[in-house]
Design an enzyme around this catalytic site. Structure first.
Site, short mmCIF file in Angstrom:
data_model
loop_
_atom_site.label_atom_id
_atom_site.label_comp_id
_atom_site.label_asym_id
_atom_site.label_seq_id
_atom_site.Cartn_x
_atom_site.Cartn_y
_atom_site.Cartn_z
N ARG A 48 0.83 -1.23 0.00
CA ARG A 48 0.00 0.00 0.00
C ARG A 48 0.85 1.26 0.00
NH1 ARG A 48 -1.91 1.71 4.50
NH2 ARG A 48 -2.47 -0.30 5.38
N TYR A 100 -14.48 16.97 -17.04
CA TYR A 100 -14.99 15.64 -16.73
C TYR A 100 -15.96 15.74 -15.55
CZ TYR A 100 -15.40 10.87 -15.26
OH TYR A 100 -15.91 9.66 -14.88
N ASP A 172 -5.22 18.48 -15.99
CA ASP A 172 -5.64 17.14 -16.38
C ASP A 172 -5.23 16.97 -17.85
OD1 ASP A 172 -7.01 14.89 -17.30
OD2 ASP A 172 -8.74 15.22 -15.99
N1 PLP Z 1 -10.28 13.06 -16.35
C1 PLP Z 1 -10.79 12.93 -17.59
C2 PLP Z 1 -10.52 13.98 -18.61
C3 PLP Z 1 -11.60 11.82 -17.88
O1 PLP Z 1 -12.12 11.71 -19.11
C4 PLP Z 1 -11.84 10.86 -16.88
C5 PLP Z 1 -12.70 9.68 -17.16
O2 PLP Z 1 -13.38 9.60 -18.15
C6 PLP Z 1 -11.28 11.03 -15.62
C7 PLP Z 1 -10.49 12.14 -15.39
C8 PLP Z 1 -11.51 10.03 -14.51
O3 PLP Z 1 -10.70 8.92 -14.70
P1 PLP Z 1 -11.08 7.44 -14.22
O4 PLP Z 1 -12.32 7.03 -14.95
O5 PLP Z 1 -9.87 6.65 -14.54
O6 PLP Z 1 -11.33 7.52 -12.75
#
Ligand code: PLP
Length: 377
Positions: A48, A100, A172
């Site tokens: 972990r 997202y 992101d």
């Molecule tokens: N960020 C973006 C731009 C995404 O498209 C997504 C999921 O679709 C995520 C974060 C979240 O990722 P996860 O589904 O791996 O938790």
């Protein structure tokens, strides 16, 4: 600097010291033998906290993004939550108005429990970003290109605004990947990935990652949170995502090529009201994207004339492209985002998001052509 294609193939990939195995071993051990007073033999204690397979992946991710350190997580959301929840109590964060949906929900439902508030702002509008800053704003979180409208934010300009305010810039980078865009070279302090997407690359592994420009107190706080709350990545998943790194630049080139061809085709189609793709000269973020990305990515969304019913007819008539959520795999996926987002959907009703896959472009065009025609008939 070693070029990204070379880094992608070799980072974290030294042959195994014990056996010479070129493909790295998967260490499934949850616990590592230590001395009587807990003396570590090779730096490991318990899975972990850290493990050798995950370490290889983190080395590769940090190298690819040009960061000092990386932390892998069990999903993109686990990574995102760990970063945001590690901010001090009382922090305010600017998040993109198009992003997202999980980030939106985190900001509305979970971060306030930690005393962290968020404000959604159009990251393409720098005056609006400046105006939304508060004395307690500790982070600007950007997502570019964004999900699902492919909005583009100027990373260097946002870094300037964040740093001028004593805040961090997080990006992101899931849609672009470091192959197309390296936010840290433009001033970002933190890069987040859903490695479930292009890194994994085959729609068969879930993961997330944070890459830190500096191994500082914030990094240590996130590491401690992951260790204690346990949002770690399984070793087999780490191994699959590391394997995905090796072919990432080659796959991205093909995704970009197919997306460009499909975007141009859709933009000229009479049944399509609009195409959101930063590679189109008509896209409002095209110039910024051309400046900060080496290519425009494999994601696009289209708006179908005739609203929700027409969009659903097109999605339903596709034969090659699959109706499914997620992105970044070899198969083209199409999703009516508003349906997936549920009751509080922000995505327009006529929008279909497309993760353009690795099929032959001619076959994709034929599939979309027949679906758009069938939906109009
Ligand atoms: N960020 C973006 C731009 C995404 O498209 C997504 C999921 O679709 C995520 C974060 C979240 O990722 P996860 O589904 O791996 O938790």
């Amino acid at each position: 600097m070693t070029r990204i294609e070379t880094l992608a193939v070799h980072a974290g990939g030294e042959p195994d010291a014990d056996t010479g195995a070129v493909s790295p071993p998967i260490h499934l051990a949850t616990t590592f033998r230590h001395g009587p007073a807990g003396e570590r033999r090779a730096g490991y204690e318990y899975q972990r906290e850290s493990n050798p397979t995950q370490d290889r992946l983190e080395t590769a991710l940090a190298a690819l993004e040009g960061g000092e350190s990386a932390l892998a997580f069990g999903s993109g959301m686990a990574a995102m939550a760990a970063a945001l929840e590690s901010l001090p109590n009382g922090s305010h964060v600017l998040i993109p108005s198009d992003c997202y949906t999980g980030l939106r929900v985190l900001g509305a439902e979970f971060l306030p429990e930690r005393g962290i508030t968020t404000t959604a702002v159009d990251m393409g509008d720098l005056a609006a970003v400046r105006a939304a800053l508060r004395p307690e704003t500790r982070m600007i979180w950007t997502e570019t290109p964004s999900n699902p409208r492919l909005c583009v934010a100027d990373i260097a300009a946002l870094a300037g605004i964040a740093h001028g305010h004593g805040a961090l810039l997080a990006c992101d980078n899931t849609f672009a990947t470091p192959v197309l865009q390296r936010p840290m070279a433009l001033g970002a302090d933190l890069v987040m990935h859903s490695t479930t997407k292009y890194f994994g690359g085959h729609s068969d592994v879930m993961g997330g990652a944070l890459v830190f420009a500096r191994r500082d107190g914030f990094h240590d706080a996130v590491f401690h949170r992951r260790h204690v709350t346990g949002g770690i990545l399984a070793p087999f998943s780490a191994w699959l995502i590391l394997r995905g790194c090796r072919s990432l630049p080659a796959r991205m080139a093909w995704h970009c090529r197919n997306a460009r061809v499909l975007a141009q085709f859709l933009a000229a189609h009479p049944a399509v009201a609009a195409v959101h793709y930063p590679g189109l000269a008509t896209h409002p973020g095209h110039e910024v994207a051309a400046r900060q990305m080496s290519d425009f990515g494999g994601m696009l969304s289209l708006r179908v004339k005739g609203g929700r019913a027409a969009a659903l007819r097109v999605a339903g008539a596709l034969k090659l492209a699959i109706n499914a959520t997620s992105l970044g795999g070899p198969e083209t996926l199409v999703e009516h985002r508003a349906s997936i987002e549920g009751a509080n959907a922000l995505s327009p009703d006529d929008l279909l998001r497309v993760s353009v896959g690795l099929e032959a472009a001619e076959d994709l065009l034929a599939d979309f052509a027949q679906a758009l025609d069938a939906a109009r008939a």
